[in-house]
Design an enzyme around this catalytic site. Structure first.
Site, short mmCIF file in Angstrom:
data_model
loop_
_atom_site.label_atom_id
_atom_site.label_comp_id
_atom_site.label_asym_id
_atom_site.label_seq_id
_atom_site.Cartn_x
_atom_site.Cartn_y
_atom_site.Cartn_z
N SER A 134 1.05 -1.05 -0.10
CA SER A 134 -0.01 0.05 -0.03
C SER A 134 0.79 1.34 0.08
CB SER A 134 -0.91 -0.18 1.07
OG SER A 134 -1.62 1.26 1.52
N TYR A 159 -2.27 -0.21 10.03
CA TYR A 159 -2.56 -0.76 8.75
C TYR A 159 -1.08 -0.60 7.86
CZ TYR A 159 -3.85 -0.99 3.87
OH TYR A 159 -3.99 -1.23 2.40
#
Length: 332
Positions: A134, A159
């Site tokens: 990501s 995350y």
């Protein structure tokens, strides 16, 4: 560069997810056999995941397994039964803000789950394991555009930390067990049938319901919005091209897949309003924990290796999303 090989068997985890659905559909259209794996959790509307699956299940070369990556026996069973040659790990607990209040979900899915995929690829050798990372790994980096050569050791959300952990785990497994691995840092993916937890989808819902949309940092943010078709094309290019070994003997590579053109959040909202034919009521709020001011992908490696870079404009991409969303919203 090798073109995509439809004779291979592809395992796609997160197969009922946004990117997983579109990638599966593209591979099936080229005649490939696809195994989908997903736990169908309720982080967002399960009905949307089921709608995606209902389309895929019409394809004779598609198989779907409902199971959780945190269940090692289930993961190994899929590898034992189907012996995939190429694996795409898209399954993960997504969302920056959700990770602040629900950390357990991220450790189980993103760390434990990815470990099980690595172990399965170790015991049932594959030609290539491609996994989703990501743009969040860049954290609060101030240098733009973000390059895969940049240091990414200061995440601003759990995350992001789990995604950076995936990259480190992948490198170690490639080095130790000779698994060809490619990680893809996706930049703000959007499009029809997308994730309802993403800002553009939330905005559309609230605009059509005459509810105010929440705009963080008073609208002073920039994002490298990347249309789903560009993401899928980028992944397709990479699948049958495992990386060469580096100086340490690891066959490992990281790419950014982003539009290489950050858009101002307020401009993005203006285009969405135009596409929906309705103006938003706006509520301006301060920056949220875990958010970053700007994302901006350096995609030079992608261009050098595959002569490809995402190019869909937000006018075109949001136009397609709005067309789908208005019909979806009417049915809802």
């Amino acid at each position: 560069m090798k073109t995509l090989d439809p004779s291979k068997r592809y395992l796609i985890t997160g197969g009922a997810g946004f990117i997983g659905y579109y990638l599966s559909k593209a591979l099936l259209e080229k005649g490939a056999e696809v195994i989908g794996f997903d736990n169908l959790n309720d982080y967002y509307e399960v009905s949307l995941k089921e709608e995606r699956l209902s389309i895929l299940k019409n394809e004779p070369k598609y198989r779907f397994i409902k199971a959780d990556l945190a269940d090692k026996d289930a993961v190994f069973s899929v590898f034992e039964t189907y012996r995939p040659q190429i694996v795409v790990n898209l399954a993960a607990q997504a969302g920056v803000r959700y990770s602040i209040d629900h950390p357990d979900a991220y450790i189980q899915s993103n760390i434990v789950g990815f470990f099980h995929i690595l172990e399965a690829c170790r015991h049932y050798p594959v030609e290539h394991l491609v996994f989703a990372s990501s743009s969040s790994v860049y954290g609060g980096n101030k240098k733009v555009p973000f390059s895969t050569d940049d240091k990414v050791d200061k995440p601003v959300s759990l995350y992001a930390a789990t995604k950076k952990s995936n990259e480190l785990m992948a490198y170690a497994y490639s080095k130790l067990y000779y698994i060809p691995l490619t990680g893809l840092r996706f930049f703000t993916v959007y499009g029809p049938m997308g994730r309802p937890d993403m800002a553009y989808f939330k905005f559309a819902k609230k605009i059509m319901a005459d509810e105010p949309i929440q705009i963080y940092n008073n609208g002073d943010m920039m994002r490298d919005f990347t249309y789903i078709d560009d993401i899928v094309k980028g992944v397709e290019n990479i699948l049958c091209n495992p990386p060469s070994e580096d100086e340490n003997g690891a066959a490992y590579k990281i790419y950014n897949i982003g539009n290489n053109k950050p858009e101002k959040l307020m401009d993005y909202i203006a285009v969405l309003e135009k596409c929906l034919g309705k103006e938003a009521k706006k509520e301006y709020l301060p920056m949220q924990p875990g958010d970053v001011y700007e994302t901006y992908a350096d995609v030079q490696d992608l261009m050098d290796d595959y002569s490809f870079k995402p190019a869909t404009t937000i006018e075109e991409g949001l136009g397609r999303f709005a067309e789908w969303f208005l019909e979806y919203n009417r049915k809802e």
